[in-house]
Design an enzyme around this catalytic site. Structure first.
Site, PDB file in Angstrom:
ATOM      1  N   SER A 189       0.664  -1.524   0.060  1.00 58.88           N
ATOM      2  CA  SER A 189      -0.149   0.408   0.152  1.00 58.88           C
ATOM      3  C   SER A 189       1.066   1.312   0.112  1.00 58.88           C
ATOM      4  CB  SER A 189      -0.799   0.079   1.453  1.00 58.88           C
ATOM      5  OG  SER A 189      -0.420   0.007   2.037  1.00 58.88           O
ATOM      6  N   HIS A 217      -5.578  -3.943  -2.392  1.00 56.54           N
ATOM      7  CA  HIS A 217      -5.219  -2.728  -3.049  1.00 56.54           C
ATOM      8  C   HIS A 217      -5.674  -2.773  -4.338  1.00 56.54           C
ATOM      9  CE1 HIS A 217      -4.152   0.837  -1.012  1.00 56.54           C
ATOM     10  NE2 HIS A 217      -4.134  -0.101   0.540  1.00 56.54           N
ATOM     11  N   LYS A 247     -12.227  -0.676   0.115  1.00 52.99           N
ATOM     12  CA  LYS A 247     -10.938   0.276  -1.365  1.00 52.99           C
ATOM     13  C   LYS A 247     -12.039   0.288  -2.705  1.00 52.99           C
ATOM     14  CE  LYS A 247      -7.513   0.089   1.917  1.00 52.99           C
ATOM     15  NZ  LYS A 247      -6.566  -0.303   2.352  1.00 52.99           N
TER      16      LYS A 247
HETATM   17  C1  LIG Z   1      -6.238  -0.659   4.455  1.00 53.98           C
HETATM   18  C2  LIG Z   1      -6.214  -2.044   4.626  1.00 53.98           C
HETATM   19  C3  LIG Z   1      -6.423  -3.375   5.265  1.00 53.98           C
HETATM   20  C4  LIG Z   1      -7.167  -3.023   5.875  1.00 53.98           C
HETATM   21  O1  LIG Z   1      -9.060  -3.352   5.452  1.00 53.98           O
HETATM   22  P1  LIG Z   1      -9.900  -2.499   5.991  1.00 53.98           P
HETATM   23  O2  LIG Z   1     -11.387  -2.999   4.997  1.00 53.98           O
HETATM   24  O3  LIG Z   1      -9.536  -0.864   5.624  1.00 53.98           O
HETATM   25  O4  LIG Z   1     -10.171  -3.063   7.557  1.00 53.98           O
HETATM   26  C5  LIG Z   1      -5.607  -4.301   5.297  1.00 53.98           C
HETATM   27  N1  LIG Z   1      -4.832  -4.473   4.322  1.00 53.98           N
HETATM   28  C6  LIG Z   1      -4.083  -4.202   3.379  1.00 53.98           C
HETATM   29  C7  LIG Z   1      -2.595  -4.585   3.119  1.00 53.98           C
HETATM   30  C8  LIG Z   1      -5.173  -2.577   3.426  1.00 53.98           C
HETATM   31  O5  LIG Z   1      -4.465  -1.697   2.796  1.00 53.98           O
END
Ligand SMILES: *Cc1c(COP(=O)(O)O)cnc(C)c1O
Length: 389
Positions: A189, A217, A247
């Site tokens: 990320s 992502h 996301k």
């Molecule tokens: C955002 C993210 C999460 C967490 O996901 P949420 O649904 O926002 O709790 C887990 N792993 C990665 C790599 C992330 O970027």
């Protein structure tokens, strides 16, 4: 003795001195079809900024069909779900969503959790424990760290995306543990690069280690939206495909796509699934509607990466593989200054600092969305050139 107030004041002063203090700001995310402009500081505040910071990669959080689905589900099923999924909270929208995720991912089954964070906290400890081994990429997401810690397994890090190092660790340690998991992000990320999933899966097969990929992502943007496993040609080789619905899907929740037996064991054992209230119906309905769009609109799924590549090329940056373009600045203060300068030019680009990124690598992170217009990206390119970013 130090009082609670003294303790918190001392901790906060240290965070402040390291330029790592964080604050919450109010943001009003924009109306459907107006792109990603947002008002900062309310109506009295400065003019709206164009955000290159959201993870709403496809703009689906403000898509009219997604919003309508959420409204309809609230009318039908109520605002809250009333109980855990295992009690009476399992409204019929869950089954539809899980069938869709499994079909799109090409797995036997899928299971939806309250969030991606909760999926990582629930899945890992169900399959590995105190006597087992986890080999993880040194840059995995903090929610994976939390899940790993909760499992109690012995943890060894391999250098970022370094398959040979992973192999070395497995060769030296695998035989001492009954079970072993290799834990990686599909897309990192803070760097926007991709894990070599096919190679890691092959290593996993040699050493009898289960590969766990967090595709927060990649889902919705890579390989016509299918994500990093499909993009890297590792289909059928990754037994744990975790991702988020918050996301690119534009809603909220997390998932694991896996075999039927893996999902069945989680339904009986994953604490973060069992001992928490089911997601509100509106949230699950929004995910369903958004997935219908993702599964049929390849042009939409391809656009964020296309825009990221256009931006990087214009600024002479390395060609990005994903919708994330990092520009590493170094010191916390300098990164905050660059973010502030972009805000003054009308663009919201977050500065990420330790502990989110390693010490000395504070950075601007540009995230591209299908909802950005070509003109917005051109404007950002001009602003970066003027500010010599
Ligand atoms: C955002 C993210 C999460 C967490 O996901 P949420 O649904 O926002 O709790 C887990 N792993 C990665 C790599 C992330 O970027």
């Amino acid at each position: 003795m130090e009082s609670l107030d003294q303790f918190t004041a001392r901790k906060l002063a240290a965070i402040e001195a390291a330029n790592q203090r964080r604050h919450l700001f109010d943001h009003s995310r924009s109306h459907p079809m107006q792109g990603v402009r947002r008002a900062v500081g309310g109506s009295e505040g400065p003019p709206p900024l164009t955000s290159f910071t959201d993870n709403d990669y496809l703009g689906l959080s403000t898509h009219p069909r997604v919003i309508q689905a959420a409204k309809d589900a609230s009318d039908t099923y109520g605002a809250g779900s009333g109980a855990s999924r295992l009690v009476t909270g399992n409204h019929p929208l869950y089954g539809q969503l899980e069938a869709k995720i499994a079909a799109f991912k090409g797995t036997e089954d899928a299971l939806v959790f309250g969030s991606g964070f909760m999926a990582n906290m629930g899945v890992i400890p169900t399959f590995v424990g105190k006597t087992d081994l986890i080999i993880a990429d040194e840059l995995v997401h903090t929610s994976l760290h939390s899940g790993i810690k909760l499992s109690g397994a012995k943890l060894l890090f391999f250098r970022h995306n370094d398959c040979d190092h992973a192999k070395q660790l497995l060769r030296a340690h695998r035989h001492q543990h009954p079970r072993c998991m290799i834990v990686v992000d599909g897309v990192y990320s803070m760097d926007g690069d991709i894990a070599p999933l096919k190679k890691l899966a092959q290593i996993g097969q040699v050493f009898d280690a289960w590969l766990y990929s967090d595709d927060a992502h990649g889902f919705g943007t890579l390989a016509d939206g299918r994500g990093t496993v499909a993009h890297t040609g590792a289909g059928g080789m990754v037994p744990f495909q975790m991702g988020t619905l918050s996301k690119a899907v534009g809603s909220y929740g997390g998932y694991l796509a896996a075999s039927k037996s893996v999902c069945d064991l989680l339904r009986s054992r994953a604490r973060s699934l069992i001992y928490t209230t089911a997601l509100p119906p509106a949230v699950v309905a929004a995910s369903n509607a958004a997935l219908d769009i993702i599964m049929t609109d390849k042009t939409l799924c391809a656009r964020p990466i296309m825009l990221a590549q256009k931006f990087a090329e214009a600024l002479g940056l390395p060609r990005p593989e994903t919708a994330i373009v990092p520009v590493v600045i170094g010191a916390e203060k300098a990164a905050l200054g660059a973010s502030q300068a972009l805000a003054e030019a009308g663009y919201l680009v977050w500065a990420f600092r330790p502990p989110t990124v390693p010490e000395g690598t504070s950075r601007l992170r540009f995230c591209f969305s299908a909802s950005h217009t070509d003109a917005q990206v051109d404007g950002l390119i001009d602003a970066c050139k003027t500010l010599k970013i």
